[in-house]
Motif scaffolding. Structure first.
Motif, PDB file in Angstrom:
ATOM      1  N   PRO A 271      44.878  45.085  33.854  1.00  0.00           N
ATOM      2  CA  PRO A 271      46.304  44.953  33.470  1.00  0.00           C
ATOM      3  C   PRO A 271      46.681  44.860  31.824  1.00  0.00           C
ATOM      4  O   PRO A 271      45.957  44.244  31.271  1.00  0.00           O
ATOM      5  CB  PRO A 271      46.630  43.800  34.165  1.00  0.00           C
ATOM      6  N   TYR A 272      47.796  45.334  31.766  1.00  0.00           N
ATOM      7  CA  TYR A 272      48.307  45.381  30.371  1.00  0.00           C
ATOM      8  C   TYR A 272      48.081  44.131  29.594  1.00  0.00           C
ATOM      9  O   TYR A 272      47.272  43.966  28.329  1.00  0.00           O
ATOM     10  CB  TYR A 272      49.649  45.911  30.152  1.00  0.00           C
ATOM     11  N   GLU A 273      48.997  43.190  29.640  1.00  0.00           N
ATOM     12  CA  GLU A 273      48.601  41.940  29.003  1.00  0.00           C
ATOM     13  C   GLU A 273      47.592  41.194  28.861  1.00  0.00           C
ATOM     14  O   GLU A 273      46.934  41.055  27.930  1.00  0.00           O
ATOM     15  CB  GLU A 273      49.756  40.802  29.655  1.00  0.00           C
ATOM     16  N   PRO A 274      46.716  40.989  30.010  1.00  0.00           N
ATOM     17  CA  PRO A 274      45.258  40.529  29.916  1.00  0.00           C
ATOM     18  C   PRO A 274      44.445  41.198  29.048  1.00  0.00           C
ATOM     19  O   PRO A 274      43.619  40.920  28.082  1.00  0.00           O
ATOM     20  CB  PRO A 274      44.717  40.425  31.380  1.00  0.00           C
ATOM     21  N   PHE A 275      44.564  42.732  29.278  1.00  0.00           N
ATOM     22  CA  PHE A 275      43.817  43.599  28.637  1.00  0.00           C
ATOM     23  C   PHE A 275      44.020  43.739  27.047  1.00  0.00           C
ATOM     24  O   PHE A 275      42.922  43.858  26.394  1.00  0.00           O
ATOM     25  CB  PHE A 275      43.902  44.961  29.251  1.00  0.00           C
ATOM     26  N   LEU A 276      45.266  43.597  26.701  1.00  0.00           N
ATOM     27  CA  LEU A 276      45.765  43.665  25.242  1.00  0.00           C
ATOM     28  C   LEU A 276      45.350  42.330  24.504  1.00  0.00           C
ATOM     29  O   LEU A 276      44.721  42.308  23.416  1.00  0.00           O
ATOM     30  CB  LEU A 276      47.185  43.663  24.850  1.00  0.00           C
ATOM     31  N   GLN A 277      45.179  41.233  25.415  1.00  0.00           N
ATOM     32  CA  GLN A 277      44.831  40.187  24.921  1.00  0.00           C
ATOM     33  C   GLN A 277      43.353  39.967  24.631  1.00  0.00           C
ATOM     34  O   GLN A 277      42.895  39.673  23.572  1.00  0.00           O
ATOM     35  CB  GLN A 277      45.170  38.843  25.990  1.00  0.00           C
ATOM     36  N   ALA A 278      42.779  40.617  25.434  1.00  0.00           N
ATOM     37  CA  ALA A 278      41.136  40.930  25.430  1.00  0.00           C
ATOM     38  C   ALA A 278      40.773  41.728  24.265  1.00  0.00           C
ATOM     39  O   ALA A 278      39.855  41.270  23.367  1.00  0.00           O
ATOM     40  CB  ALA A 278      40.441  41.272  26.486  1.00  0.00           C
ATOM     41  N   CYS A 279      41.463  42.522  24.130  1.00  0.00           N
ATOM     42  CA  CYS A 279      41.232  43.551  22.784  1.00  0.00           C
ATOM     43  C   CYS A 279      41.483  42.662  21.293  1.00  0.00           C
ATOM     44  O   CYS A 279      40.703  42.839  20.487  1.00  0.00           O
ATOM     45  CB  CYS A 279      42.271  44.597  22.600  1.00  0.00           C
ATOM     46  N   LYS A 280      42.576  41.877  21.432  1.00  0.00           N
ATOM     47  CA  LYS A 280      42.901  41.148  20.087  1.00  0.00           C
ATOM     48  C   LYS A 280      41.717  40.058  20.039  1.00  0.00           C
ATOM     49  O   LYS A 280      41.431  39.969  19.017  1.00  0.00           O
ATOM     50  CB  LYS A 280      44.059  40.507  20.020  1.00  0.00           C
ATOM     51  N   GLU A 281      41.503  39.288  21.128  1.00  0.00           N
ATOM     52  CA  GLU A 281      40.468  38.117  21.194  1.00  0.00           C
ATOM     53  C   GLU A 281      39.160  38.645  20.630  1.00  0.00           C
ATOM     54  O   GLU A 281      38.391  38.109  19.850  1.00  0.00           O
ATOM     55  CB  GLU A 281      40.218  37.512  22.493  1.00  0.00           C
ATOM     56  N   THR A 282      38.601  39.990  21.149  1.00  0.00           N
ATOM     57  CA  THR A 282      37.149  40.442  20.878  1.00  0.00           C
ATOM     58  C   THR A 282      37.249  41.442  19.729  1.00  0.00           C
ATOM     59  O   THR A 282      36.049  42.073  19.375  1.00  0.00           O
ATOM     60  CB  THR A 282      36.509  40.826  22.050  1.00  0.00           C
ATOM     61  N   ARG A 283      38.481  41.755  19.273  1.00  0.00           N
ATOM     62  CA  ARG A 283      38.536  42.805  18.225  1.00  0.00           C
ATOM     63  C   ARG A 283      37.910  44.295  18.678  1.00  0.00           C
ATOM     64  O   ARG A 283      37.070  44.784  17.999  1.00  0.00           O
ATOM     65  CB  ARG A 283      37.800  42.315  16.762  1.00  0.00           C
ATOM     66  N   TYR A 284      38.434  44.535  19.828  1.00  0.00           N
ATOM     67  CA  TYR A 284      38.153  45.884  20.444  1.00  0.00           C
ATOM     68  C   TYR A 284      36.696  46.014  20.709  1.00  0.00           C
ATOM     69  O   TYR A 284      36.173  47.241  20.644  1.00  0.00           O
ATOM     70  CB  TYR A 284      38.916  47.117  19.534  1.00  0.00           C
ATOM     71  N   ASP A 285      36.043  45.033  21.077  1.00  0.00           N
ATOM     72  CA  ASP A 285      34.564  45.147  21.642  1.00  0.00           C
ATOM     73  C   ASP A 285      34.601  45.874  22.750  1.00  0.00           C
ATOM     74  O   ASP A 285      34.624  45.101  23.940  1.00  0.00           O
ATOM     75  CB  ASP A 285      33.917  43.757  21.462  1.00  0.00           C
ATOM     76  N   ILE A 286      34.241  47.059  22.887  1.00  0.00           N
ATOM     77  CA  ILE A 286      34.281  47.668  24.333  1.00  0.00           C
ATOM     78  C   ILE A 286      33.461  47.196  25.275  1.00  0.00           C
ATOM     79  O   ILE A 286      33.750  46.904  26.556  1.00  0.00           O
ATOM     80  CB  ILE A 286      33.941  49.111  24.027  1.00  0.00           C
ATOM     81  N   GLU A 287      32.341  46.975  24.960  1.00  0.00           N
ATOM     82  CA  GLU A 287      31.173  46.627  25.821  1.00  0.00           C
ATOM     83  C   GLU A 287      31.305  45.273  26.416  1.00  0.00           C
ATOM     84  O   GLU A 287      31.311  44.808  27.907  1.00  0.00           O
ATOM     85  CB  GLU A 287      29.944  46.676  25.171  1.00  0.00           C
ATOM     86  N   ARG A 288      31.852  44.422  25.552  1.00  0.00           N
ATOM     87  CA  ARG A 288      32.245  43.080  26.050  1.00  0.00           C
ATOM     88  C   ARG A 288      33.503  42.928  27.051  1.00  0.00           C
ATOM     89  O   ARG A 288      33.582  42.231  27.937  1.00  0.00           O
ATOM     90  CB  ARG A 288      32.644  41.966  24.653  1.00  0.00           C
ATOM     91  N   ILE A 289      34.569  43.925  26.772  1.00  0.00           N
ATOM     92  CA  ILE A 289      35.607  44.098  27.512  1.00  0.00           C
ATOM     93  C   ILE A 289      35.144  44.687  28.801  1.00  0.00           C
ATOM     94  O   ILE A 289      35.791  44.372  29.835  1.00  0.00           O
ATOM     95  CB  ILE A 289      36.785  44.970  26.888  1.00  0.00           C
ATOM     96  N   GLY A 290      34.341  45.625  28.771  1.00  0.00           N
ATOM     97  CA  GLY A 290      33.812  46.283  29.844  1.00  0.00           C
ATOM     98  C   GLY A 290      33.266  45.200  31.003  1.00  0.00           C
ATOM     99  O   GLY A 290      33.651  45.272  32.187  1.00  0.00           O
ATOM    100  N   ARG A 291      32.525  44.168  30.516  1.00  0.00           N
ATOM    101  CA  ARG A 291      31.868  43.417  31.355  1.00  0.00           C
ATOM    102  C   ARG A 291      33.137  42.380  31.916  1.00  0.00           C
ATOM    103  O   ARG A 291      32.747  42.084  33.056  1.00  0.00           O
ATOM    104  CB  ARG A 291      30.859  42.548  30.490  1.00  0.00           C
ATOM    105  N   ARG A 292      33.875  42.118  31.032  1.00  0.00           N
ATOM    106  CA  ARG A 292      35.177  41.176  31.422  1.00  0.00           C
ATOM    107  C   ARG A 292      36.075  41.934  32.571  1.00  0.00           C
ATOM    108  O   ARG A 292      36.368  41.223  33.665  1.00  0.00           O
ATOM    109  CB  ARG A 292      36.272  40.812  30.474  1.00  0.00           C
ATOM    110  N   PHE A 293      36.257  42.957  32.648  1.00  0.00           N
ATOM    111  CA  PHE A 293      37.186  43.708  33.372  1.00  0.00           C
ATOM    112  C   PHE A 293      36.233  44.659  34.554  1.00  0.00           C
ATOM    113  O   PHE A 293      36.777  45.323  35.527  1.00  0.00           O
ATOM    114  CB  PHE A 293      38.172  44.848  32.921  1.00  0.00           C
ATOM    115  N   ARG A 294      35.055  44.488  34.410  1.00  0.00           N
ATOM    116  CA  ARG A 294      33.968  45.355  35.364  1.00  0.00           C
ATOM    117  C   ARG A 294      34.389  46.884  35.346  1.00  0.00           C
ATOM    118  O   ARG A 294      34.518  47.717  36.303  1.00  0.00           O
ATOM    119  CB  ARG A 294      33.959  44.869  36.727  1.00  0.00           C
ATOM    120  N   ALA A 295      34.478  47.395  34.118  1.00  0.00           N
ATOM    121  CA  ALA A 295      34.911  48.736  33.875  1.00  0.00           C
ATOM    122  C   ALA A 295      33.897  49.446  33.080  1.00  0.00           C
ATOM    123  O   ALA A 295      32.954  48.709  32.353  1.00  0.00           O
ATOM    124  CB  ALA A 295      36.090  48.823  33.350  1.00  0.00           C
ATOM    125  N   SER A 296      33.602  50.953  33.000  1.00  0.00           N
ATOM    126  CA  SER A 296      32.739  51.504  32.101  1.00  0.00           C
ATOM    127  C   SER A 296      33.167  51.798  30.745  1.00  0.00           C
ATOM    128  O   SER A 296      34.355  51.316  30.318  1.00  0.00           O
ATOM    129  CB  SER A 296      32.671  52.822  32.718  1.00  0.00           C
TER     130      SER A 296
END
Length: 465
Positions: A271-296
């Motif tokens: 979802p847009y807002e949680p995902f954008l917030q995750a990008c800002k919090e992790t500075r676009y750490d793709i693998e970390r965000i992938g684990r959070r949202f269970r995405a590739s």
């Protein structure tokens, strides 16, 4: 943030005209002369950082939104087009082409469409040469242009995904369990795993009220393909309206429909807002965000390019996906970098070098011939091969931004992006790249007459000729 190298004049001009603001009025608000504003709008003057933020405040947008500019991308596509041997005697300069893209973008797009149709007809008439020349089909070009023109952001699909995600989250704390519950309660569909034939990932059995996904798929891929089908049945009318409004060629419509249902699936899973917030919090750490949202890895990268909500946008990024033969199957650019439309890309670009370092994120400061620099990351991934002796697909996913935004990506840590000596000189493609001395040149430069000196030999036959 050093924004001065980004050509954003076209974006400012479009915003001004859309809001019916005169040049004089905008110039007064920005504290500059109308003549200076006119030069900015025609990309003949660079924006300073203070002026950029002042303009962003005036229009009520975020500074990053100014990085989207159609003219440089269109000019790059046109330069690639006119690099074809068909135009060798036309004596066009790069400035001529840039002027066309800036002053008459509608005419430039029409020329691109005409050339795409010419290539399509030539492919039918000359199937052998078509196999030799790699390039996108008219269908994929049309869909790529459609996504680019919409900045890969579709508010109606975001809203539809948010409404359904709220119901899914209400049903369960687990996205997968909530998705199963929603499908059963709303559409009477049971989602289960099954041993599907080779190559099949999903099958819908309407008679039995079942949606089947291959039991060998990774969990994130199975969830995505089910979410994509949900997009077809829940947001189908909205998707059809987008396609009709775009006036896409008939043969491009199924591809566009697939792209938009995939967009819905990504918006549902991330979802847009949680995902954008995750990008800002992790500075676009793709693998970390992938684990959070269970995405590739690829799903996360693609979702990052859709963060263009007015007033809540992310870093303007580009995305490219290529296979080991150099075939580009996905391309999108908000960073300003030019991704080839027809010809092969530059082998010096890290999206190709990533194949030499699989399972590792490779970073590169890339410099285009016009001097603009971009911070690019790339990772080689594999798909398929889930069955014994089944071949795998090897792909490279490239993501990047203008170097002025590099600090917002965690991958720039430890990289001195301001050091010009670290930048790797790349081009769009050999035929239109002006770097004649490149040792990796595969073709002579278009419009450059070769002069062979038999008494000397360069490392590369096409270099310095």
């Amino acid at each position: 943030m050093q924004q001065s190298n980004v050509q954003i004049g076209g974006r400012i001009k479009r915003l001004r005209r859309q809001r019916k603001i005169s040049q004089a009025a905008l110039a007064e608000a920005l504290g500059i002369s109308p003549s200076y504003l006119n030069l900015i709008e025609h990309n003949r003057r660079r924006m300073t950082v203070p002026l950029l933020f002042k303009a962003a405040s005036y229009f009520g947008v975020e500074p990053g939104e100014f990085a989207e500019s159609e003219e440089p991308r269109l000019a790059g596509d046109l330069m690639e087009l006119f690099g074809d041997d068909l135009f060798v005697d036309c004596d066009l300069t790069n400035q001529d082409i840039s002027d066309l893209a800036t002053s008459n973008p509608a005419v430039g797009r029409a020329v691109m469409r005409l050339y795409d149709r010419y290539r399509s007809l030539n492919t039918v008439a000359n199937p052998v040469s078509a196999q030799i020349e790699a390039g996108d089909s008219v269908t994929t070009d049309a869909v790529s242009d459609f996504l680019q023109q919409n900045a890969n952001y579709f508010a109606v699909l975001e809203a539809a995904a948010e409404r359904i995600r709220a119901d899914i989250d209400h049903a369960s704390d687990s996205f997968e369990h909530g998705l199963r519950t929603y499908l059963h309660n709303v559409f009477g569909l049971q989602w289960r795993l099954a041993a599907l034939p080779p190559g099949k990932t999903r099958k819908v059995d309407a008679d039995r009220g079942e949606i089947l996904t291959a039991d060998l798929l990774p969990a994130e891929t199975a969830a995505f393909t089910v979410a994509q089908h949900l997009g077809r049945i829940s947001a189908g009318s909205a998707i059809q309206q987008l396609i009709v409004a775009a006036s896409l060629p008939e043969e491009a419509q199924p591809v566009a429909r697939n792209a938009l249902t995939a967009y819905f699936a990504a918006a549902l899973m991330m979802p847009y807002e949680p995902f954008l917030q995750a990008c800002k919090e992790t500075r676009y750490d793709i693998e970390r965000i992938g684990r959070r949202f269970r995405a590739s890895f690829e799903q996360v990268c693609h979702r990052m390019t859709t963060l263009q909500r007015p007033g809540r946008s992310g870093v303007p990024l580009h995305l490219v996906r290529t296979d080991i033969a150099g075939n580009i199957s996905k391309r999108f650019s908000l960073s300003g970098i030019h991704i080839p439309r027809h010809s092969g890309a530059c082998p010096r670009w890290n999206v190709y070098g990533a194949f030499l370092n699989p399972d590792r994120i490779n970073a590169q400061v890339s410099q285009m011939p016009d001097g603009q620099r971009f911070f690019c990351i790339a990772k080689a991934v594999t798909k398929g091969g889930y069955r014994h002796n089944e071949p795998k697909r090897h792909l490279s996913i490239g993501l990047g931004c203008h170097v002025s935004f590099a600090g917002e990506l965690v991958y720039s840590d430890g990289v001195d992006v301001s050091n010009m000596e670290l930048a790797v000189a790349i081009g769009v493609g050999c035929r239109i790249c002006p770097r004649a001395g490149c040792a990796q040149r595969a073709h002579p430069a278009a419009g450059h007459r070769m002069a062979i000196d038999d008494s000397e030999r360069s490392e590369n036959f096409y270099a310095n000729t």
